[in-house]
Design an enzyme around this catalytic site. Sequence first.
Site, PDB file in Angstrom:
ATOM      1  N   ARG A  46       0.846  -1.204   0.000  1.00  0.00           N
ATOM      2  CA  ARG A  46       0.000   0.000   0.000  1.00  0.00           C
ATOM      3  C   ARG A  46       0.875   1.245   0.000  1.00  0.00           C
ATOM      4  O   ARG A  46       0.620   2.230  -0.685  1.00  0.00           O
ATOM      5  CB  ARG A  46      -0.945   0.009   1.221  1.00  0.00           C
ATOM      6  CG  ARG A  46      -1.592   1.387   1.446  1.00  0.00           C
ATOM      7  CD  ARG A  46      -2.783   1.376   2.380  1.00  0.00           C
ATOM      8  NE  ARG A  46      -2.615   0.527   3.530  1.00  0.00           N
ATOM      9  CZ  ARG A  46      -1.852   0.802   4.588  1.00  0.00           C
ATOM     10  NH1 ARG A  46      -1.173   1.936   4.649  1.00  0.00           N
ATOM     11  NH2 ARG A  46      -1.748  -0.051   5.579  1.00  0.00           N
ATOM     12  N   TYR A  98     -17.982  16.295 -13.033  1.00  0.00           N
ATOM     13  CA  TYR A  98     -18.382  14.898 -12.933  1.00  0.00           C
ATOM     14  C   TYR A  98     -19.207  14.751 -11.650  1.00  0.00           C
ATOM     15  O   TYR A  98     -18.804  15.237 -10.593  1.00  0.00           O
ATOM     16  CB  TYR A  98     -17.127  14.022 -12.866  1.00  0.00           C
ATOM     17  CG  TYR A  98     -17.441  12.562 -12.791  1.00  0.00           C
ATOM     18  CD1 TYR A  98     -17.840  11.868 -13.923  1.00  0.00           C
ATOM     19  CD2 TYR A  98     -17.355  11.872 -11.592  1.00  0.00           C
ATOM     20  CE1 TYR A  98     -18.143  10.526 -13.855  1.00  0.00           C
ATOM     21  CE2 TYR A  98     -17.662  10.530 -11.510  1.00  0.00           C
ATOM     22  CZ  TYR A  98     -18.053   9.865 -12.650  1.00  0.00           C
ATOM     23  OH  TYR A  98     -18.365   8.537 -12.575  1.00  0.00           O
ATOM     24  N   ASP A 171      -9.461  18.400 -13.520  1.00  0.00           N
ATOM     25  CA  ASP A 171      -9.791  17.038 -13.943  1.00  0.00           C
ATOM     26  C   ASP A 171      -9.602  16.977 -15.455  1.00  0.00           C
ATOM     27  O   ASP A 171     -10.332  17.613 -16.211  1.00  0.00           O
ATOM     28  CB  ASP A 171     -11.237  16.695 -13.542  1.00  0.00           C
ATOM     29  CG  ASP A 171     -11.591  15.243 -13.850  1.00  0.00           C
ATOM     30  OD1 ASP A 171     -11.022  14.681 -14.803  1.00  0.00           O
ATOM     31  OD2 ASP A 171     -12.465  14.691 -13.153  1.00  0.00           O
ATOM     32  N   LYS A 196     -10.939   5.744 -18.115  1.00  0.00           N
ATOM     33  CA  LYS A 196     -11.426   6.210 -19.408  1.00  0.00           C
ATOM     34  C   LYS A 196     -10.322   6.100 -20.459  1.00  0.00           C
ATOM     35  O   LYS A 196      -9.966   5.010 -20.827  1.00  0.00           O
ATOM     36  CB  LYS A 196     -11.969   7.633 -19.253  1.00  0.00           C
ATOM     37  CG  LYS A 196     -12.838   7.833 -17.988  1.00  0.00           C
ATOM     38  CD  LYS A 196     -14.122   7.032 -17.993  1.00  0.00           C
ATOM     39  CE  LYS A 196     -14.835   6.992 -16.643  1.00  0.00           C
ATOM     40  NZ  LYS A 196     -15.100   8.272 -16.019  1.00  0.00           N
TER      41      LYS A 196
HETATM   42  C1  LIG Z   1     -15.381   8.711 -14.681  1.00  0.00           C
HETATM   43  C2  LIG Z   1     -14.914  10.036 -14.239  1.00  0.00           C
HETATM   44  C3  LIG Z   1     -14.518  10.250 -12.908  1.00  0.00           C
HETATM   45  C4  LIG Z   1     -14.589   9.165 -11.860  1.00  0.00           C
HETATM   46  O1  LIG Z   1     -13.691   8.138 -12.128  1.00  0.00           O
HETATM   47  P1  LIG Z   1     -13.924   6.604 -11.680  1.00  0.00           P
HETATM   48  O2  LIG Z   1     -12.704   5.950 -12.243  1.00  0.00           O
HETATM   49  O3  LIG Z   1     -15.214   6.163 -12.292  1.00  0.00           O
HETATM   50  O4  LIG Z   1     -13.984   6.595 -10.199  1.00  0.00           O
HETATM   51  C5  LIG Z   1     -14.057  11.510 -12.564  1.00  0.00           C
HETATM   52  N1  LIG Z   1     -14.027  12.518 -13.458  1.00  0.00           N
HETATM   53  C6  LIG Z   1     -14.429  12.350 -14.734  1.00  0.00           C
HETATM   54  C7  LIG Z   1     -14.382  13.513 -15.674  1.00  0.00           C
HETATM   55  C8  LIG Z   1     -14.889  11.114 -15.166  1.00  0.00           C
HETATM   56  O5  LIG Z   1     -15.298  10.953 -16.433  1.00  0.00           O
END
Ligand SMILES: *Cc1c(COP(=O)(O)O)cnc(C)c1O
Length: 379
Positions: A46, A98, A171, A196
């Site tokens: 961890r 998000y 983000d 993603k």
């Molecule tokens: C999917 C997403 C998240 C969250 O990510 P997870 O891997 O699903 O926890 C945060 N920000 C954006 C822009 C996203 O598309």
Amino acid sequence: MEWDTRLIHDGQEPDPLTGAVNVPIYLSTTFRQSSPGVGTGYVYSRTGNPTRAALERALARIEGGAGALAFGSGLAAISALVMSYPKGSRIVAGDDLYHGATRLLELSRTHGVRVDFVDTTNLANVRKAFASGPPVSLLYLESPTNPLLKITDLKAAAAIARRGRATVAVDNTFASPVLQRPIELGADIVVHSMTKYIGGHSDVLGGALVLRTQELLDRLYWFQNSAGGVPSPFDCYLLIRGLRTLGVRVRQHVANAQQVAEYLSHHPRIVRTLYPGLPGHPGHEIARRQMDGFGGMVSAEVAGGQRAAIGVAKRLKLFTLAESLGGVESLVNHPALMTHRAMPLAEQKAKGISGGLLRLSIGIEDAEDLIGDLRQALA
Ligand SMILES: *Cc1c(COP(=O)(O)O)cnc(C)c1O
């Protein structure tokens, strides 16, 4: 070095022990010490793991930070970031984030953090937030946003935050580091859902924080280790593998998305097409300046409202009706009933998330096939 070279080589030297050209998956949870407190630098998985370290090194170099921290999901990364702001702090955040990020920020209010959501596409709102109320600790931005693909001028917003001595987090999930590097634009922290585009194959969850300075890296590392939301070594391996093809994939996503957006923008059954690469998009000029391509996400509103949009989504054959985005395969999502279902109807309406809206994650198939599928679904 140029982009595609960096994605394949940055932070990914062959294994010094065996010469293996891929980073080995170190499953060991613990590491031998030669004397109490003396060892290789790895103690417990961890706290630090060699496969994760390779992923973090690659991410840091690609985004241009002092270091990076990998997490088990995007929200685990955002949660560590939000948690690092103590009671009495003030966070100013975009009002079209998000949804999971919005939820975590709202939760932090119950721990005594003040959170103000503002429309950051209009910089006057950001200036106003900084000019009134207590000092701001963190400005939290997202660009392009989900599902309306709104664009915030990151350089200008970061400059406002800098004058107010606030940290800036962006983000960068929708753009990916291939199209946008927020640290170059003045940000301090880059957030990713690696689930993603970085993973790219809809088969691994992952999140990351990339930190501009060693001081931020040390501070957030404490939260990564203490809250423990780390990814497994196997997941780290898949994410490194995703990084290596990110350049070619994203270029194909962008080329396809531009063609699909242009097709939809001329279709009589589409009321409006949202894509930063269309000259009529309100953020087009800013996106052109701060991005190296307009991304692989296209949203469109179908004439006839919710019933018509559901019909189109169900008639699509190549586009799979599913949440998430950024994988090689094309997906269609109905935000009002799927990803944004938890959002109250009035708020959906106010934001422009109508029943007729579909969000398309454009994959890397042949554009003609994607357009053909849309043509038959819209007929
Ligand atoms: C999917 C997403 C998240 C969250 O990510 P997870 O891997 O699903 O926890 C945060 N920000 C954006 C822009 C996203 O598309």
